[in-house]
Write a protein that holds these residues in place. Structure first.
Motif, PDB file in Angstrom:
ATOM      1  N   GLN A 319      -2.267  15.981   8.125  1.00 40.54           N
ATOM      2  CA  GLN A 319      -2.316  14.711   8.844  1.00 40.54           C
ATOM      3  C   GLN A 319      -2.135  13.521   7.900  1.00 40.54           C
ATOM      4  O   GLN A 319      -1.575  12.490   8.286  1.00 40.54           O
ATOM      5  CB  GLN A 319      -3.660  14.570   9.578  1.00 40.54           C
ATOM      6  CG  GLN A 319      -3.910  15.630  10.640  1.00 40.54           C
ATOM      7  CD  GLN A 319      -4.676  16.832  10.115  1.00 40.54           C
ATOM      8  OE1 GLN A 319      -4.506  17.213   8.965  1.00 40.54           O
ATOM      9  NE2 GLN A 319      -5.505  17.433  10.960  1.00 40.54           N
ATOM     10  N   ARG A 320      -2.593  13.657   6.663  1.00 38.59           N
ATOM     11  CA  ARG A 320      -2.515  12.546   5.702  1.00 38.59           C
ATOM     12  C   ARG A 320      -1.080  12.180   5.326  1.00 38.59           C
ATOM     13  O   ARG A 320      -0.830  11.098   4.804  1.00 38.59           O
ATOM     14  CB  ARG A 320      -3.306  12.881   4.439  1.00 38.59           C
ATOM     15  CG  ARG A 320      -2.761  14.059   3.660  1.00 38.59           C
ATOM     16  CD  ARG A 320      -3.634  14.359   2.449  1.00 38.59           C
ATOM     17  NE  ARG A 320      -3.243  15.585   1.781  1.00 38.59           N
ATOM     18  CZ  ARG A 320      -2.260  15.685   0.892  1.00 38.59           C
ATOM     19  NH1 ARG A 320      -1.537  14.615   0.595  1.00 38.59           N
ATOM     20  NH2 ARG A 320      -1.990  16.838   0.310  1.00 38.59           N
ATOM     21  N   CYS A 321      -0.147  13.086   5.603  1.00 43.83           N
ATOM     22  CA  CYS A 321       1.256  12.814   5.275  1.00 43.83           C
ATOM     23  C   CYS A 321       1.940  11.980   6.352  1.00 43.83           C
ATOM     24  O   CYS A 321       3.065  11.524   6.152  1.00 43.83           O
ATOM     25  CB  CYS A 321       2.027  14.124   5.101  1.00 43.83           C
ATOM     26  SG  CYS A 321       1.492  15.082   3.664  1.00 43.83           S
ATOM     27  N   TYR A 333      -0.369   9.288  -4.877  1.00 42.12           N
ATOM     28  CA  TYR A 333      -0.464  10.221  -3.761  1.00 42.12           C
ATOM     29  C   TYR A 333      -1.072  11.555  -4.213  1.00 42.12           C
ATOM     30  O   TYR A 333      -0.991  11.940  -5.384  1.00 42.12           O
ATOM     31  CB  TYR A 333       0.925  10.465  -3.168  1.00 42.12           C
ATOM     32  CG  TYR A 333       1.888  11.168  -4.092  1.00 42.12           C
ATOM     33  CD1 TYR A 333       2.013  12.555  -4.088  1.00 42.12           C
ATOM     34  CD2 TYR A 333       2.657  10.446  -4.995  1.00 42.12           C
ATOM     35  CE1 TYR A 333       2.883  13.195  -4.945  1.00 42.12           C
ATOM     36  CE2 TYR A 333       3.534  11.082  -5.863  1.00 42.12           C
ATOM     37  CZ  TYR A 333       3.646  12.452  -5.835  1.00 42.12           C
ATOM     38  OH  TYR A 333       4.500  13.086  -6.683  1.00 42.12           O
TER      39      TYR A 333
END
Length: 359
Positions: A319-321, A333
């Motif tokens: 989800q963080r991408c 990152y």
């Protein structure tokens, strides 16, 4: 078995062509005789013509038509080269495996999908095309959908009635997004959520099916710019500079040809640019897909219609991408742990292949 695939097999769209090739390939590997049904109506042809009167009229009044004509004239040579690159791929990877759209051939199965075949067709006045819902000239023992998609879901009561009447006649249904599966469930129609066909093949299989050479000698960050206003582009430039890499931009639409900017590339160049990138920014679902296939660190963002990518990335724990449109980009990152992601993807792949193996 003899299987006919009914999909967008001649679109000048990277994902559409690559998903078609992948789906046929995996079914052939299973031992089937597999063909693309060569259904390509006039409204599809007009979308990808060098110049189309109907497309100019569709742009919304006189001002929209004039804008379309100006674009065609301004980017004429680039548009011509892009059409040539896509047609070369279609002639090599699609057309040799096509059968006619008629009653003359009895098929065991017609497989509907993948791609957004169940969306409302702009060329038909924003209505569903019944051909993609089994109301057609084809003769088959079974009608089955694989990873069919609707894109943006905006249904009125007549739409829901249409879907219920048509899809109840299918023998098995699978879709690409959780959101569409939920809508069908509300209509009393059972469906499975499966992988986009491009993800049915792993990296090694794609390398064999579509061997591509590196197109840029230097190390680079790739920005696949399909949807405007998805990223803050100045931040992307700073990100690439901070890493010490060249920034390469792949435009989803024809733009002026500039140094380190591509907009006329065919599907093989699309795959190559992602395969050899050091980092990928994408506002395209299939940009996400091939970043996953080639184990790239990436950020995705969508100014509209993020459901496909969200569904997939949630399942893979990434989800963080997925960033909110034009949100800040962290230059420090966190690298993706592809050991875990690949294990999850392989399990998901096995479930989807199981659906195909039980046709």
């Amino acid at each position: 078995m003899e299987i006919g695939i009914l999909t967008y097999h001649r679109s000048h769209n990277y994902g559409a062509l690559l998903q078609a090739v992948a789906l046929r390939h995996i079914l052939v590997m299973m031992g089937h005789s597999v063909y693309f049904v060569n259904y390509w109506p006039e409204y599809h042809r007009q979308m990808y013509a060098q110049f189309s009167i109907s497309e100019s009229l569709r742009r919304g009044g006189k001002r929209g038509a004039v804008k379309y004509v100006v674009e065609v004239l301004r980017y004429y040579s680039g548009r011509k080269e892009r059409i040539r690159n896509f047609q070369r791929f279609i002639d090599e990877m699609i057309m040799p495996y096509c059968i006619g759209y008629d009653r003359e051939r009895q098929l065991d199965i017609v497989l509907y999908g993948s791609d957004q075949i169940w969306r409302k067709q702009v060329g038909l006045g924003n209505r569903f095309n019944p051909v993609y819902f089994g109301n057609n000239l084809l003769s088959a023992k079974k009608n089955i959908s694989y990873a069919a998609s609707m894109g943006c879901i905006d249904l009125n009561q007549p739409d829901k009635k249409f879907l219920k009447e048509k899809l109840m006649l299918f023998d098995k249904i699978s879709v690409r997004e959780d959101s569409l599966s939920a809508v069908l469930h509300q209509l009393g129609i059972a469906s499975e959520v499966v992988l986009d066909p491009t993800l049915l093949l792993n990296r090694e299989e794609w390398n064999r099916l579509l061997p591509v050479e590196r197109e840029c000698k230097e190390k680079y960050v790739l920005y696949y710019r399909l949807l405007e206003k998805s990223f803050d582009e100045e931040q992307i430039k700073r990100f690439a500079k901070c890493l010490g890499y060249t920034l390469i931009i792949l435009d989803g639409r024809i733009k002026e040809l500039k140094k380190d900017t591509f907009s006329i590339s065919g599907p093989k160049s699309f795959v190559a640019l992602i395969k050899y990138a050091e980092f990928v920014f994408t506002s395209s679902f299939h940009g996400v897909v091939f970043s996953l296939i080639y184990n790239k660190n990436f950020f995705a963002s969508f100014s509209v219609n993020s459901s496909r990518a969200k569904s997939l990335l949630n399942r893979l724990g990434l989800q963080r991408c997925l960033l909110e449109p034009c949100s800040p980009i962290d230059e420090k990152y966190l690298e993706i742990d592809y050991t875990e992601v690949n294990n999850k993807l392989e399990n998901y792949r096995e479930e989807s292949i199981k659906f195909l193996s039980e046709l």
